[in-house]
Design a protein around this motif. Structure first.
Motif, PDB file in Angstrom:
ATOM      1  N   UNK A  50       1.372  -0.956  -0.074  1.00  0.00           N
ATOM      2  CA  UNK A  50      -0.534  -0.037  -0.160  1.00  0.00           C
ATOM      3  C   UNK A  50       0.788   1.442   0.002  1.00  0.00           C
ATOM      4  N   UNK A  51       1.427   1.491  -1.426  1.00  0.00           N
ATOM      5  CA  UNK A  51       2.030   2.238  -1.102  1.00  0.00           C
ATOM      6  C   UNK A  51       2.008   4.014  -1.191  1.00  0.00           C
ATOM      7  N   UNK A  52       1.184   4.339  -1.736  1.00  0.00           N
ATOM      8  CA  UNK A  52       0.099   5.904  -1.165  1.00  0.00           C
ATOM      9  C   UNK A  52       1.523   6.407  -2.876  1.00  0.00           C
ATOM     10  N   UNK A  53       1.544   7.809  -2.217  1.00  0.00           N
ATOM     11  CA  UNK A  53       1.065   8.561  -3.184  1.00  0.00           C
ATOM     12  C   UNK A  53       3.246   9.164  -3.453  1.00  0.00           C
ATOM     13  N   UNK A  54       3.853   8.917  -2.129  1.00  0.00           N
ATOM     14  CA  UNK A  54       5.794   8.471  -2.349  1.00  0.00           C
ATOM     15  C   UNK A  54       6.488   9.745  -1.853  1.00  0.00           C
ATOM     16  N   UNK A  55       5.709  10.956  -1.888  1.00  0.00           N
ATOM     17  CA  UNK A  55       5.520  12.397  -1.609  1.00  0.00           C
ATOM     18  C   UNK A  55       4.919  12.743  -0.903  1.00  0.00           C
ATOM     19  N   UNK A  76      16.338  15.049   1.383  1.00  0.00           N
ATOM     20  CA  UNK A  76      15.176  15.107   1.095  1.00  0.00           C
ATOM     21  C   UNK A  76      14.671  17.325   0.899  1.00  0.00           C
ATOM     22  N   UNK A  77      15.532  17.332   1.645  1.00  0.00           N
ATOM     23  CA  UNK A  77      15.239  19.137   2.633  1.00  0.00           C
ATOM     24  C   UNK A  77      17.146  19.330   2.611  1.00  0.00           C
ATOM     25  N   UNK A  78      17.694  20.240   1.167  1.00  0.00           N
ATOM     26  CA  UNK A  78      18.825  20.446   1.778  1.00  0.00           C
ATOM     27  C   UNK A  78      19.018  21.482   1.815  1.00  0.00           C
ATOM     28  N   UNK A  79      18.143  22.983   2.955  1.00  0.00           N
ATOM     29  CA  UNK A  79      17.779  23.747   3.257  1.00  0.00           C
ATOM     30  C   UNK A  79      17.842  23.908   4.873  1.00  0.00           C
ATOM     31  N   UNK A  80      16.958  22.417   4.842  1.00  0.00           N
ATOM     32  CA  UNK A  80      17.128  22.209   6.373  1.00  0.00           C
ATOM     33  C   UNK A  80      18.290  21.494   6.474  1.00  0.00           C
ATOM     34  N   UNK A  81      18.771  21.024   6.001  1.00  0.00           N
ATOM     35  CA  UNK A  81      20.397  20.326   5.868  1.00  0.00           C
ATOM     36  C   UNK A  81      21.465  20.971   6.052  1.00  0.00           C
ATOM     37  N   UNK A  82      21.009  22.223   5.815  1.00  0.00           N
ATOM     38  CA  UNK A  82      22.297  22.958   6.198  1.00  0.00           C
ATOM     39  C   UNK A  82      22.327  23.716   6.895  1.00  0.00           C
ATOM     40  N   UNK A  83      20.855  24.442   7.459  1.00  0.00           N
ATOM     41  CA  UNK A  83      20.657  25.420   8.828  1.00  0.00           C
ATOM     42  C   UNK A  83      19.740  25.074   9.796  1.00  0.00           C
ATOM     43  N   UNK A  84      19.352  23.717   9.596  1.00  0.00           N
ATOM     44  CA  UNK A  84      18.831  22.834  10.805  1.00  0.00           C
ATOM     45  C   UNK A  84      17.714  23.262  11.033  1.00  0.00           C
ATOM     46  N   UNK A  85      17.264  24.377  10.549  1.00  0.00           N
ATOM     47  CA  UNK A  85      15.906  25.227  10.402  1.00  0.00           C
ATOM     48  C   UNK A  85      14.767  24.299  10.687  1.00  0.00           C
ATOM     49  N   UNK A  86      13.872  23.937  10.588  1.00  0.00           N
ATOM     50  CA  UNK A  86      12.348  23.206  10.801  1.00  0.00           C
ATOM     51  C   UNK A  86      11.511  23.560   9.691  1.00  0.00           C
ATOM     52  N   UNK A  87      11.600  24.681  10.028  1.00  0.00           N
ATOM     53  CA  UNK A  87      10.879  25.976   8.835  1.00  0.00           C
ATOM     54  C   UNK A  87      11.369  25.583   7.579  1.00  0.00           C
ATOM     55  N   UNK A  88      12.457  24.824   7.663  1.00  0.00           N
ATOM     56  CA  UNK A  88      13.160  24.718   5.881  1.00  0.00           C
ATOM     57  C   UNK A  88      12.339  22.619   5.404  1.00  0.00           C
ATOM     58  N   UNK A  89      11.858  21.997   6.617  1.00  0.00           N
ATOM     59  CA  UNK A  89      11.526  20.871   6.025  1.00  0.00           C
ATOM     60  C   UNK A  89       9.769  20.829   5.912  1.00  0.00           C
ATOM     61  N   UNK A  90      10.772  20.870   4.262  1.00  0.00           N
ATOM     62  CA  UNK A  90       9.077  20.664   3.222  1.00  0.00           C
ATOM     63  C   UNK A  90       8.068  19.498   2.536  1.00  0.00           C
ATOM     64  N   UNK A  91       9.343  18.646   2.652  1.00  0.00           N
ATOM     65  CA  UNK A  91       8.986  17.778   1.486  1.00  0.00           C
ATOM     66  C   UNK A  91       9.612  16.181   2.880  1.00  0.00           C
ATOM     67  N   UNK A  92       8.695  15.704   2.846  1.00  0.00           N
ATOM     68  CA  UNK A  92       8.425  14.320   3.397  1.00  0.00           C
ATOM     69  C   UNK A  92       7.846  13.004   2.687  1.00  0.00           C
ATOM     70  N   UNK A  93       8.934  12.360   2.795  1.00  0.00           N
ATOM     71  CA  UNK A  93       9.420  11.105   1.724  1.00  0.00           C
ATOM     72  C   UNK A  93       8.017   9.569   2.643  1.00  0.00           C
ATOM     73  N   UNK A  94       7.277   9.218   1.568  1.00  0.00           N
ATOM     74  CA  UNK A  94       6.734   7.496   1.759  1.00  0.00           C
ATOM     75  C   UNK A  94       7.770   6.450   2.084  1.00  0.00           C
ATOM     76  N   UNK A  95       6.880   5.727   2.239  1.00  0.00           N
ATOM     77  CA  UNK A  95       7.607   4.469   2.261  1.00  0.00           C
ATOM     78  C   UNK A  95       8.421   4.214   0.939  1.00  0.00           C
ATOM     79  N   UNK A  96       8.011   4.481  -0.168  1.00  0.00           N
ATOM     80  CA  UNK A  96       8.126   4.086  -1.451  1.00  0.00           C
ATOM     81  C   UNK A  96      10.049   4.377  -2.011  1.00  0.00           C
ATOM     82  N   UNK A  97      10.202   6.142  -0.973  1.00  0.00           N
ATOM     83  CA  UNK A  97      11.323   7.394  -1.410  1.00  0.00           C
ATOM     84  C   UNK A  97      12.206   6.461  -0.395  1.00  0.00           C
ATOM     85  N   UNK A  98      11.939   5.934   0.797  1.00  0.00           N
ATOM     86  CA  UNK A  98      12.605   5.690   2.108  1.00  0.00           C
ATOM     87  C   UNK A  98      13.042   3.991   0.849  1.00  0.00           C
TER      88      UNK A  98
END
Length: 338
Positions: A42-47, A126-148
């Motif tokens: 039951x894969x869902x939309x993926x992203x 999946x979130x380069x700005x979040x990775x660079x800054x550590x600021x959760x405001x830049x966490x925009x994309x969430x992976x579903x199980x297929x992408x993981x």
């Protein structure tokens, strides 16, 4: 039948448990040289967009991934130490370890539990700005199980994705196509419960199956149990992973018991991890209207788990409880056998 959309629930506390566990499984299973077949029924939309209409309407990510990472600024990817975190005391009903023991502080001085660190690293990827800054405001994309799942595959591995919802199937197909992985990932609009039978046993005799239906229909509980019984019969040594909600419904409480019985009768090892974030009791608001609690808890049941999974979750679950708990009923269980 097609009213459920995981986009409303992406990044909630159930996803934190589910995807932390999934990453730990994939990380271990893909270490071997033999090809691995991964099947997602039951894969869902993926992203999913965490700043999209669906997620913002439900607000569930705010009580999930954002709550996990909030409190203080998350360390950038270059840093190894996690931020300070609240230190609530909760109880853990854990037959496999110390039942009723106090949960330790959410984040130890040396950082996140390794399994949670791996989960956060996937989000950073999946979130380069979040990775660079550590600021959760830049966490925009969430992976579903297929992408993981796809992220951990080598060139010899295969991923089979099934999704019946017409809109989610279209989104999943488009999202996977953008990865440019060719035939390594196959997407089909089929009933995953039934389609699974065709792929067991797999050619290389190694497989992991994730069964994660919506449980929107009560019949899903019975179909999960039947599907897993058939899968174990067809291919006893596969790793079978079931996510399930823990809600005030007999079927929900019966499912992990049925899966445990199945594993024991088949002579297979098993692990059951559950995360509770709040009470399941109905309450009333100031106007006297009944307020339903939503999803208070969920679990992950694994048949033939890797030997490393128990320790990984023993370290991660107390941190989840301390950071995601909403009331004094928050806690976890971690059982295993075989």
């Amino acid at each position: 039948m097609f009213s459920y959309r995981h986009a409303f629930h992406a990044g909630n506390h159930a996803d934190v448990l589910k995807h932390t566990t999934l990453i730990a499984l994939m990380k271990y299973l893909t270490q071997k040289d033999t090809a691995l077949t991964v099947i997602d029924t039951h894969a869902g939309a993926g992203l999913y967009r965490l700043d999209g209409d669906y997620t913002e309407t439900s607000g569930e990510a705010q009580e999930g991934i954002f709550k996990l990472l909030s409190g203080s600024k998350v360390a950038p990817a270059q840093a190894q130490r996690a931020p300070a975190a609240p230190k609530p005391i909760a109880k853990s009903a854990n037959p496999a370890t110390s039942k009723g023991a106090a949960v330790k502080p959410a984040v130890a001085p040396d950082g996140w539990a390794p399994a949670l660190q791996d989960y956060i690293d996937v989000l950073r990827g999946l979130n380069p700005q979040f990775a660079e800054s550590g600021d959760v405001a830049h966490l925009k994309i969430y992976p579903g199980s297929p992408f993981i799942e796809q992220q951990f595959l080598s060139g010899r591995d295969k991923l089979k994705l099934f999704e019946l919802h017409p809109t989610d199937y279209k989104s999943l197909s488009g999202n996977i196509e953008q990865l440019g992985v060719g035939r390594q990932v196959a997407v089909s609009r089929e009933d995953g419960f039934e389609a699974l039978k065709v792929f067991l046993p797999p050619p290389a005799r190694r497989a992991m199956v994730l069964c994660d239906p919506s449980y929107e229909m009560k019949s899903d509980y019975g179909r999960v149990a039947t599907c897993m019984a058939d899968a174990v019969k067809r291919f006893a040594t596969g790793t079978y992973v079931v996510w399930y909600p823990i809600i005030p419904r007999p079927e929900a409480h019966d499912l992990p018991r049925k899966l445990k019985t199945l594993a024991v009768k088949a002579g297979r090892s098993w692990l059951n991890a559950a995360l509770t974030v709040k009470s399941s009791k109905l309450t009333t608001d100031t106007s006297g209207e009944v307020v339903r609690p939503g999803l208070p808890a969920s679990g992950m049941f694994v048949i033939n788990p890797p030997h490393t999974l128990k320790a990984a979750l023993q370290a991660a679950l107390p941190q989840m409880v301390a950071l995601l708990g909403q009331d004094r009923n928050a806690g976890f269980t971690l059982e295993h056998g075989g």
